[in-house]
Design an enzyme around this catalytic site. Structure first.
Site, short mmCIF file in Angstrom:
data_model
loop_
_atom_site.label_atom_id
_atom_site.label_comp_id
_atom_site.label_asym_id
_atom_site.label_seq_id
_atom_site.Cartn_x
_atom_site.Cartn_y
_atom_site.Cartn_z
N VAL A 44 39.30 15.31 68.74
CA VAL A 44 38.53 15.22 67.10
C VAL A 44 39.61 13.61 66.40
O VAL A 44 39.26 13.19 65.91
CB VAL A 44 38.84 16.19 66.18
N ASP A 45 40.46 13.00 68.09
CA ASP A 45 40.96 12.00 67.71
C ASP A 45 40.25 11.00 67.30
O ASP A 45 38.80 10.75 68.26
CB ASP A 45 42.16 12.50 68.28
N SER B 189 41.19 22.74 79.16
CA SER B 189 41.43 24.08 80.29
C SER B 189 40.21 24.89 80.47
O SER B 189 40.27 25.87 81.38
CB SER B 189 42.67 24.79 79.30
N CYS C 272 30.54 17.03 53.26
CA CYS C 272 30.80 18.58 52.31
C CYS C 272 30.04 19.68 52.01
O CYS C 272 28.85 20.30 52.81
CB CYS C 272 29.85 17.72 50.67
N CYS D 286 27.00 14.70 46.36
CA CYS D 286 26.56 15.80 45.23
C CYS D 286 27.42 15.90 44.10
O CYS D 286 27.27 16.42 43.25
CB CYS D 286 25.68 17.26 45.59
N ARG E 56 47.11 16.65 61.22
CA ARG E 56 46.93 15.89 62.38
C ARG E 56 46.07 14.33 62.33
O ARG E 56 45.68 13.98 63.18
CB ARG E 56 45.77 17.23 63.30
N HIS F 151 32.87 17.97 68.71
CA HIS F 151 33.79 19.39 68.21
C HIS F 151 34.32 18.63 67.14
O HIS F 151 34.68 18.51 65.89
CB HIS F 151 34.86 20.06 68.50
N ALA G 189 46.72 21.02 85.50
CA ALA G 189 46.42 21.45 86.82
C ALA G 189 45.69 22.44 86.43
O ALA G 189 44.34 22.24 86.01
CB ALA G 189 48.06 22.52 85.67
#
Ligand code: APR
Length: 232
Positions: free
Chosen positions: A92-93, A176, A116, A138, A58, A108, A202
């Site tokens: 998340v794009d 949605s 990490c 770390c 993705r 999100h 819709a």
């Protein structure tokens, strides 16, 4: 009357015409992959490679995608209302940023982000990430995508609720209304006195929360709505 505090919630539908898949439409991502396998902490513990493969694919696809007329229209709206528009995206794009939007909150997380699992250090994700990649902070081999999974707390909730409490316009685009807490934002904004608008292909599951609705592809209905808003 022009609006001076505008909160815009976007979902996968705004990026659909940029070629990025939605989740719950016919043949969507959740028809191809099990949420419990690729979008939960338990799934990551069980099979981190499966999860990284899902997000790596993705990430590469999103990096090649270009913003569409809907993203561009929202960037124009923000330029017209400097400091008064907040985009809260479930996506998340990075298409809002590529279109020029500046005030974007990714509740999100981001495909372009790495996190990490041990020390919470964050950095820019390489195209192909693996759990064994050492954390630059770390050194632990505990690299995960910096995206919020089911059962985890979304980012920026205090800022989001503060914005909803003072919004006089709330617009939901391409979502949605199936996933909380985002699905309740329309009701929150309406109870705080905002005018509420749903722009979607819709009617969503939360369509009754909205005072105004327009249905159709985002690349048509979002520029049309922004043009009317700019003319106010
Ligand atoms: N134009 C406008 N709306 C569209 C278009 C389009 N071209 N194509 C699809 N849509 C609408 C669909 O009608 C649907 O209502 O976009 C919505 C997409 O819904 P989902 O696939 O459920 O995506 P979203 O609402 O963003 O999901 C919320 O669920 O799985 C989690 O973390 C994931 O952020 C995601 C969250």
């Amino acid at each position: 009357m022009a609006h001076d505090t505008i909160v815009i919630l976007t979902g996968a539908g705004i990026s659909a015409e940029s070629g990025l898949g939605t989740f719950r439409d016919e043949g969507g991502l959740w028809a191809q992959h099990r949420i419990e396998d690729v979008a939960t902490p338990e799934g990551f513990s069980r099979d981190p490679d499966l999860v990284h493969n899902f997000y790596n694919a993705r990430r590469v696809q999103a990096a090649q995608a270009t913003p569409n007329a809907a993203h561009d229209a929202l960037a124009r709206l923000e330029r017209d209302h400097p400091g008064e528009v907040l985009i809260v995206t479930q996506n998340v794009d990075s298409l809002h940023e590529k279109a020029g939007s500046r005030n974007v909150l990714h509740m999100h997380g981001l495909l372009a982000g790495a996190l990490c699992h041990t020390c919470d250090h964050r950095w820019t994700a390489p195209d192909n990430m693996a759990k064994s990649d050492p954390c630059p902070g770390c050194g632990a081999p505990a690299t995960r995508p910096d995206v919020v999974w089911f059962g985890e707390i979304p980012y920026g909730m205090d800022q989001i609720y503060a914005a909803l409490s003072k919004a006089d316009l709330f617009v939901a685009i391409g979502t949605s209304g199936e996933v909380y807490p985002a699905a309740a934002f329309g009701q929150e904004a309406r109870q705080a006195g905002a005018h509420t608008v749903e722009l979607n292909l819709a009617p969503s599951s939360r369509v009754s929360d909205f005072a105004e609705t327009h249905f159709g592809p985002a690349t048509r209905i979002v520029p049309d709505w922004v043009a009317r808003e700019r003319a106010r």
